[in-house]
Every structure is written in C-alpha cells, then in structure tokens.
Design an enzyme around this catalytic site. Sequence first.
Site, PDB file in Angstrom:
ATOM      1  N   SER A 144      68.230  22.514  19.297  1.00 27.63           N
ATOM      2  CA  SER A 144      67.730  23.563  18.406  1.00 27.63           C
ATOM      3  C   SER A 144      68.804  24.627  18.272  1.00 27.63           C
ATOM      4  O   SER A 144      69.591  24.862  19.212  1.00 27.63           O
ATOM      5  CB  SER A 144      66.464  24.200  18.977  1.00 27.63           C
ATOM      6  OG  SER A 144      66.098  25.363  18.251  1.00 27.63           O
ATOM      7  N   TYR A 158      62.149  28.456  25.638  1.00 26.03           N
ATOM      8  CA  TYR A 158      62.417  27.298  24.780  1.00 26.03           C
ATOM      9  C   TYR A 158      63.920  27.159  24.526  1.00 26.03           C
ATOM     10  O   TYR A 158      64.483  26.059  24.620  1.00 26.03           O
ATOM     11  CB  TYR A 158      61.665  27.470  23.459  1.00 26.03           C
ATOM     12  CG  TYR A 158      62.006  26.457  22.398  1.00 26.03           C
ATOM     13  CD1 TYR A 158      61.530  25.151  22.482  1.00 26.03           C
ATOM     14  CD2 TYR A 158      62.788  26.804  21.295  1.00 26.03           C
ATOM     15  CE1 TYR A 158      61.832  24.213  21.499  1.00 26.03           C
ATOM     16  CE2 TYR A 158      63.099  25.880  20.306  1.00 26.03           C
ATOM     17  CZ  TYR A 158      62.613  24.586  20.414  1.00 26.03           C
ATOM     18  OH  TYR A 158      62.923  23.673  19.442  1.00 26.03           O
TER      19      TYR A 158
END
Length: 249
Positions: A144, A158
């Site tokens: 990501s 995250y």
Amino acid sequence: MSPSDCGPVVVTGGSRGIGAATVERLAAAGRPVAFSYASSDVAAQTLCERVVQAGGRAVACKADTSDEAAVNELFETCIVRFGPPTGVFINAGITGPACRLTELDPFNLRRVLEVNVVGSFLAAQAAVRAMSETGGGSIVLMSSRAARLGGANEWVHYAASKGAVDSLCVGLAREAGPAGIRVNAVAPGLIDTAIHAAAGRGERLDETVSAVPLGRIGTAGEVASTVAWLLSDESGYVSGTIIDVGGGR
C-alpha cells in the site's frame, strides 16, 4: 502463450474489491483461479458464477489466511482442481479501525498484524514450496502507498504492516530468485473499494482526492491489470520491485 501465462493462480482475499477484479481479469485471460475469502459465502459464490458465465474457471475456499492449515488447504485445492500454481497473488488484508495510535486497541493491532503480516508470510511460504517443485513462478504481494506515507491519524498500524510486506517482497525476491521464482508487490493508493467504508471512513475518498496529481480515484480494475502483468511472462525480468498504483500521490 507460455505455460506460466496460462497456468493456475492462487489469490488470497479474492471475493471482493481488488481481489475479485483480479480473479475476473485472470480468469478472462484463461488462467484458472483458486481464491480464498473470509466471510461472505454469497460474494464468493457470485464471483464464481460470473467467472463461469464468462467462460473461465474458479473455485472459492473459505479461509482465515492467518491460519497455516487454512492456507495449505487453499493451495491443495488449487493443485487438486487445476494443478500446481504458477502465479500467486497474496492480497488478503484488513485496515483495522481508523484511529490515532494512542487510541488503538491492542486486540485490533494484533489482528491487523496477524492477517497482513503473518498471513502474507504463510501464503508466501506455501507459494515458494509449490513453485520450487515445478520450476518457478511469480508471486505478487499486496502492499500500500500507506507503507511510505505512514497513515498518520488514521492507520499507522496498517501502514506498518504494509511496511513489513515491502521488506518481505525485497528479501524473498533475493531468496527465491535462484529457484526461478519472481516476487513483486503492488502498492495501491486511493482506490474505489469498500475497504474505506468498512473501516468507518466511507467519506475518505471524497476528502482526499484533491491530493492525487491525476485528479481522480483509481479503480480496482487498474490495480488488477498491474497484478496480471506481474503474474505474466511479460514482466519476466522484474523481481523485488514495489509498483505504486496511486496516480502520482
């Protein structure tokens, strides 16, 4: 078309969003797909039906990818139904709740790390074992843009988990390369999927689109196309690379 370009693929977290778009993209190209899903039987079955109606092949396995036995069962299902995988997309992941680090519940932290980090390592282990016996293949990890942006005030947990995935990509590419196994990752930015709403931030895309140089939100299909390329022989000399799919952000 080479054998690896039409060989079976395992996809973790394949029933929705980028995972589902990738399953359909690969199946349309003639590659049978075994994919895992976490909870929605309806979403998984509907995806399988769409693939079959379009002339492809897919099988769904309900599995918690942080569970070694479940991961091994997914790979065994692929081998039994379609043959050993020549491609693996390690996509399953969760964000956890959006919050500042000081507000993060340890349970949620552990769960994000279990799914995103432990789950990725377990799937990578299974992929390398399967591909080492068949002459190699291609592994694509789901990273990501958050890994480098940091996720401040929302998802530091995250972002950190995806930083671990980036390290896995680089290290495993060097470790598995001699066996003919390529390892890469895609790092999506702001993509139009349900993951934002699931974390309680359904408005996030509208709030942040102005930060994207291309001036728009990306689609799951655009990420899926990048994954499909990395899983094909067209990217045959690409390994250890993390490809941003973020519109320049």
